[in-house]
Design an enzyme around this catalytic site. Structure first.
Site, mmCIF file in Angstrom:
data_model
loop_
_atom_site.group_PDB
_atom_site.id
_atom_site.type_symbol
_atom_site.label_atom_id
_atom_site.label_comp_id
_atom_site.label_asym_id
_atom_site.label_seq_id
_atom_site.Cartn_x
_atom_site.Cartn_y
_atom_site.Cartn_z
ATOM 1 C CG HIS A 137 35.472 -51.120 18.397
ATOM 2 N ND1 HIS A 137 35.739 -50.584 19.763
ATOM 3 C CD2 HIS A 137 35.086 -52.407 18.515
ATOM 4 C CE1 HIS A 137 36.089 -51.594 20.461
ATOM 5 N NE2 HIS A 137 35.319 -52.696 19.862
ATOM 6 C CD GLU A 177 35.979 -45.309 17.892
ATOM 7 O OE1 GLU A 177 35.482 -46.228 17.606
ATOM 8 O OE2 GLU A 177 36.332 -44.929 18.984
ATOM 9 C CB CYS A 228 37.694 -48.414 23.430
ATOM 10 S SG CYS A 228 38.372 -49.607 21.832
ATOM 11 C CB CYS A 242 39.482 -46.894 18.707
ATOM 12 S SG CYS A 242 38.137 -48.118 18.217
HETATM 13 ZN ZN LIG Z 1 37.189 -48.950 19.880
#
Ligand SMILES: [Zn+2]
Length: 193
Positions: free
Chosen positions: A82, A84, A116, A119
């Site tokens: 992801h 991040e 999410c 993260c």
């Molecule tokens: Zn995420």
């Protein structure tokens, strides 16, 4: 000499990210400046077949960009990548430490969509001191992504750990990229199929 049984797992930002940030400013002074970089990365990512999320780590006081990140899940075939987490991993590599703390909320993470569940779990361990969010998790859910099981009171939980949180920074602009991704028929990869 025997071959390694398992492969090396490699994390490398796409070349276009490097070129894009090199052409950008030296300093990103305001929260909006920092968020717009994350949003620009999310937009360029979908134009190049990547996921619709961008992020970046900044030195909080100066606004110097430390590391950008884009969603690389589909192209890398790795669910961990992801935006991040990519930005945090690259920042930690650059700075040579796993803990980006060190007092006074030294580093800030801007994320084009709020984190999410995965993260959200990783951010406190990264030592990041401040988080800027563009689109809401609900905006990602609206186009079909699964944000995972996030505590309703996550902002308060982050703040109680000393992590500053600011939401809805350029939210409308961030949300437009999500909508465009959906309209282009982008892969909604977090959905269990
Ligand atoms: Zn995420």
């Amino acid at each position: 000499m025997s071959a390694d049984r398992f492969p090396v797992v490699h994390l490398k930002l796409p070349a276009w990210v490097e070129a894009f940030v090199q052409a950008g400013p030296q300093r990103y002074r305001t929260a909006e400046d920092r968020m717009r970089l994350a949003i620009d990365l999310s937009h360029l990512s979908i134009e190049r077949g990547g996921g619709p999320f961008g992020a970046a780590v900044f030195e909080r006081s100066s606004g110097r960009l430390v590391a950008p990140g884009v969603n690389m899940v589909v192209k890398s075939r790795c669910s961990l990548l992801h935006a991040e987490l990519v930005a945090l991993a690259v920042a930690q590599k650059i700075l040579g430490r796993y803990d980006l703390g060190g007092g006074a909320a030294a580093y800030e993470l801007a994320s084009s969509t709020e984190p999410c569940a995965m993260c959200m779990g990783a951010i406190p361990w990264s030592g990041i001191g401040s988080l800027l969010c563009g689109a809401r998790g609900a905006d990602a859910v609206r186009i079909g992504f699964d944000e995972g099981s996030k505590p309703a009171a996550w902002v308060r939980a982050f703040r109680s750990r000393g992590i500053k949180v600011r939401r809805d920074v350029c939210r409308a602009e961030a949300r437009l990229v999500l909508r465009e991704y959906k309209a282009r028929g982008g892969v909604i990869y977090s959905r269990a199929v």
